[in-house]
Motif scaffolding. Structure first.
Motif, short mmCIF file in Angstrom:
data_model
loop_
_atom_site.label_atom_id
_atom_site.label_comp_id
_atom_site.label_asym_id
_atom_site.label_seq_id
_atom_site.Cartn_x
_atom_site.Cartn_y
_atom_site.Cartn_z
N LEU A 239 6.93 15.71 9.96
CA LEU A 239 7.66 14.89 9.01
C LEU A 239 6.82 14.66 7.76
CD1 LEU A 239 9.12 12.20 11.43
CD2 LEU A 239 10.39 14.02 10.31
N ARG A 240 7.48 14.49 6.65
CA ARG A 240 6.76 14.17 5.42
C ARG A 240 6.24 12.73 5.52
NH1 ARG A 240 7.28 17.72 1.36
NH2 ARG A 240 8.81 19.38 1.64
N PRO A 241 4.97 12.50 5.16
CA PRO A 241 4.43 11.15 5.25
C PRO A 241 5.17 10.19 4.32
CG PRO A 241 2.68 12.78 4.95
CD PRO A 241 3.98 13.49 4.70
N ARG A 242 5.21 8.94 4.69
CA ARG A 242 5.75 7.87 3.84
C ARG A 242 4.70 6.77 3.81
NH1 ARG A 242 10.78 6.76 1.91
NH2 ARG A 242 11.25 4.63 1.34
N TYR A 243 4.25 6.43 2.61
CA TYR A 243 3.09 5.56 2.49
C TYR A 243 3.47 4.17 1.98
CZ TYR A 243 0.38 9.87 2.85
OH TYR A 243 -0.16 11.05 3.27
N GLN A 244 2.64 3.20 2.37
CA GLN A 244 2.67 1.86 1.81
C GLN A 244 1.28 1.53 1.30
OE1 GLN A 244 4.12 -0.97 4.67
NE2 GLN A 244 6.24 -0.26 4.56
N HIS A 245 1.23 0.58 0.39
CA HIS A 245 -0.07 0.15 -0.14
C HIS A 245 -0.90 -0.49 0.97
CE1 HIS A 245 0.31 0.86 -4.46
NE2 HIS A 245 1.59 0.53 -4.34
N GLY A 246 -2.18 -0.14 1.01
CA GLY A 246 -3.12 -0.83 1.88
C GLY A 246 -3.96 -1.82 1.13
N CYS A 247 -3.75 -1.87 -0.20
CA CYS A 247 -4.56 -2.74 -1.06
C CYS A 247 -3.82 -4.01 -1.44
CB CYS A 247 -4.94 -1.98 -2.33
SG CYS A 247 -3.52 -1.54 -3.37
N GLY A 248 -2.63 -4.22 -0.85
CA GLY A 248 -1.83 -5.37 -1.26
C GLY A 248 -1.14 -5.15 -2.58
N ASP A 249 -0.88 -3.88 -2.94
CA ASP A 249 -0.20 -3.52 -4.19
C ASP A 249 -0.99 -3.99 -5.41
OD1 ASP A 249 1.72 -2.30 -5.67
OD2 ASP A 249 3.27 -3.82 -5.41
N CYS A 251 -3.56 -1.92 -6.78
CA CYS A 251 -4.19 -0.80 -7.47
C CYS A 251 -3.38 -0.33 -8.68
CB CYS A 251 -4.40 0.37 -6.51
SG CYS A 251 -2.86 1.10 -5.88
N GLY A 252 -2.10 -0.71 -8.78
CA GLY A 252 -1.28 -0.31 -9.90
C GLY A 252 -0.77 1.11 -9.80
N ARG A 253 -0.94 1.78 -8.68
CA ARG A 253 -0.48 3.15 -8.49
C ARG A 253 0.72 3.18 -7.55
NH1 ARG A 253 -6.31 6.03 -7.09
NH2 ARG A 253 -7.55 5.00 -8.73
N LYS A 254 1.36 4.35 -7.46
CA LYS A 254 2.39 4.53 -6.46
C LYS A 254 1.75 4.52 -5.07
CE LYS A 254 5.60 7.16 -9.36
NZ LYS A 254 6.33 8.44 -9.52
N PRO A 255 2.51 4.14 -4.03
CA PRO A 255 1.90 4.03 -2.70
C PRO A 255 1.19 5.30 -2.24
CG PRO A 255 4.07 3.02 -2.69
CD PRO A 255 3.92 3.67 -4.04
N GLY A 256 1.73 6.48 -2.60
CA GLY A 256 1.12 7.73 -2.16
C GLY A 256 -0.23 8.01 -2.79
N TYR A 257 -0.53 7.31 -3.90
CA TYR A 257 -1.80 7.51 -4.59
C TYR A 257 -2.74 6.32 -4.43
CZ TYR A 257 0.62 11.43 -6.76
OH TYR A 257 1.30 12.61 -6.96
N CYS A 258 -2.34 5.37 -3.63
CA CYS A 258 -3.20 4.20 -3.37
C CYS A 258 -4.45 4.65 -2.62
CB CYS A 258 -2.44 3.16 -2.54
SG CYS A 258 -3.46 1.76 -2.02
N PRO A 259 -5.65 4.24 -3.08
CA PRO A 259 -6.88 4.65 -2.38
C PRO A 259 -6.91 4.19 -0.92
CG PRO A 259 -7.39 3.72 -4.53
CD PRO A 259 -5.93 3.44 -4.27
#
Length: 590
Positions: A239-249, A251-259
């Motif tokens: 399945l294609r991954p689906r990401y959420q922020h681990g930084c508490g939103d 970082c200002g990036r989309k969830p897939g690019y959150c560090p």
């Protein structure tokens, strides 16, 4: 005298009367409300004739298509949002709901969302489809939007929020069935030659030879490969991954690019049809390639050390994670460019395999099983390939069959790598001598004396005060006293890298723990020093120790990247120390 009770209309019958306001009113029973009481609808007109006509029209609607259910007034936007999130999402697969959400949020709501649901007309939908295609959307995209809105509005009809589905009346965009365009023999040869130079060579040979779908290939696990029986069992898809922020939103990036992104979707799902779950016979040459691939993966596991995540997948990242379908797609595009082959979809590799099977005269039932075509669709799928079975392609079939299934495939042996080219490992058994570099407690065997001499000299310079010398052994002595047998003998110069490390430990509250050594350090390492070496530019992870401390570890060959990743790793470690349940660590605190 007339009994007043006898003049009343029977229960459920429509009624018409003139009110004190002078207007005429009518009430029609159209059904039953949720609480069990009659659902009576009101119409008002200036004259008796007009209200009588309105009452008769409402009765006809009630008796034919039904009357829209009373209650919430839906707009297209509110209904589609409710449908996709609360009705569709719990009941369809992950990939299906992804397609629904794109259609709803990117096309339907921006284009039609303000309409009252009961006022939506077929012409509104048809104008949206034309506008989409005018703005550059493919006919297939517009057709997918049509299928989505039709499904959503069918549900609205079932629940009596609509009496008729306008999408059932609207003309769907016409989609021409795509022309099957398999790769030619020469293109397959070039692709296989380039595939032998990259990681996961077998991934592309499987695509061209067996026609596995992308998700099926990436979902393969070693338990699905039976080397003795020569069979691969296809039973799950990636399945294609689906990401959420681990930084508490933050970082200002989309969830897939959150560090510190967190994947919230399962990695695979079982095939949804009986036809999709199938065993496939594998040619001996491809089984040999899979064995080589397994050996390479074992080496990567040793290099990655504590960064390796063991999940049993056949095709993985350098740290053991299943391949991301998006990354896999881009690797395919890179392979096409490197091979000088025309651009094409990854699915064209599947077309190539299906065409080869049909041209070779494989029975239709067998082709259906190999390709995973459902019985109701298999005949239609085969028809798409029938125009390719002319005499010229019949002659080409023998060449392709020899390439992929014959006794001497064109390219299946990986090309030798490393900075110093060397002969193929197939020549190792014919060599009577082995040159062993004695490096401290290590014994590293080489096929060529110059490689052993160079490694001993450089390793001695890197480790002053430690002995480094060479010895000449015969093959029998190495097999008796060495480690790893013939497979351990190296036919090329090993890589030597400067590997940069970083580490930090944090207490449960997030406070940094002084562990008595530098945060960052570097070492010189050869590829046979698996406890030190890595060929990855940078990789990092955080782990929770048994004592509840959280450790951040970073390793890589790019010092700047290691330093940058160390900051990200420490930030995640602090967050993980303070919020264990967010990372699935809560059970450790029981």
């Amino acid at each position: 005298m007339t009994n007043p009770a006898k003049s009343r209309q029977p229960n459920g019958a429509s009624s018409i009367f003139q009110g004190k306001d002078g207007r005429w009113h009518g009430y029609v029973t159209v059904g039953v409300k949720d609480d069990g009481s009659p659902d009576r609808r009101h119409v008002g007109r200036k004259t008796r004739t007009a209200v009588t006509k309105a009452v008769r029209d409402l009765e006809k609607q009630r008796d034919s298509t039904g009357v829209r259910k009373a209650g919430q007034t839906w707009t297209v936007e509110t209904w589609l949002t409710h449908w996709v999130e609360n009705i569709a999402a719990p009941n369809v697969g992950e990939n299906t709901i992804d397609g629904y959400r794109v259609a709803v949020y990117h096309h339907l709501i921006p284009g039609l969302g303000a309409h009252r649901l009961e006022k939506l007309e077929p012409e509104h939908l048809e104008r949206l489809y034309r506008k989409m295609q005018t703005n550059g959307s493919a006919a297939g995209t517009a057709h997918q939007v049509h299928r989505t809105v039709k499904t959503a509005l069918n549900e609205a009809v079932r629940r009596r929020h609509l009496t008729i589905n306008p999408a059932s009346v609207a003309k769907a965009p016409k989609v021409e069935e795509e022309e099957v365009e398999p790769y030619t023999l020469e293109e397959v040869q070039r692709l296989l030659a380039e595939a032998a130079k990259v990681r996961n060579t077998a991934r592309w040979v499987i695509a061209l030879a067996l026609g596995l779908r992308q998700g099926e290939a990436l979902g393969l696990q070693w338990e699905d490969v039976d080397f003795e029986a020569g069979v691969i069992l296809v039973r799950r898809g990636r399945l294609r991954p689906r990401y959420q922020h681990g930084c508490g939103d933050k970082c200002g990036r989309k969830p897939g690019y959150c560090p510190q992104k967190i994947n919230v979707r399962r990695e695979t799902k079982d095939t949804k049809t009986r036809a999709g779950k199938r065993p496939i016979g594998v040619p001996d040459e491809l089984l040999g390639l899979l064995r080589q691939h397994k050996e390479k993966q074992d080496r990567e596991r040793a290099l990655a050390r504590d960064l390796w995540v063991e999940k049993g997948y056949v095709f993985t990242s350098p740290t053991g994670e299943p391949l991301n379908p998006n990354t896999d797609y881009h690797r395919w595009k890179d392979l096409l460019k490197a091979a000088g082959v025309r651009d094409g979809r990854l699915h064209d590799a599947r077309h190539t395999a299906a065409t080869v099977l049909l041209i070779l005269g494989v029975p239709e039932a067998v082709v259906d099983r190999i390709m995973g075509w459902e019985p109701g669709k298999s005949a239609r799928m085969r028809r798409r390939y029938q125009h390719l079975t002319g005499q010229v392609l019949q002659q080409t079939a023998a060449k392709i069959g020899g390439l992929l299934w014959g006794p001497k495939p064109h390219v299946l042996e990986p090309a030798p790598g490393g900075p110093v080219p060397g002969p193929s490992k197939t020549s190792v058994p014919a060599e009577p001598r082995v040159y062993v570099a004695l490096l401290g407690e290590r014994r590293i065997p080489f096929l060529h004396r110059e490689h052993a001499d160079a490694v001993a000299s450089q390793w001695g310079a890197d480790h002053p005060g430690h002995p480094a010398e060479n010895e000449e052994w015969d093959r029998e002595k190495w097999e008796d006293k060495g480690q790893g047998g013939i497979r351990a003998i190296r036919d090329r110069m090993p890589d030597r890298r400067i590997v940069h490390h970083a580490q930090a430990v944090f207490l449960p509250g997030g406070e940094r723990l002084n562990i008595g050594r530098d945060d960052q350090w570097s070492v010189t390492a050869w590829e046979f020093e698996t406890d030190l070496y890595t060929d990855l530019p940078v990789r990092w992870h955080t782990t929770r120790r048994p004592g509840q401390e959280v450790e951040a570890q970073v390793r890589g060959t790019d010092q700047k990247a290691v330093t940058a990743a160390f900051a990200e790793a420490c930030a995640q470690a602090v967050d993980r120390a303070q919020n264990p349940s967010r990372y699935g660590d809560g059970r450790h605190h029981l």
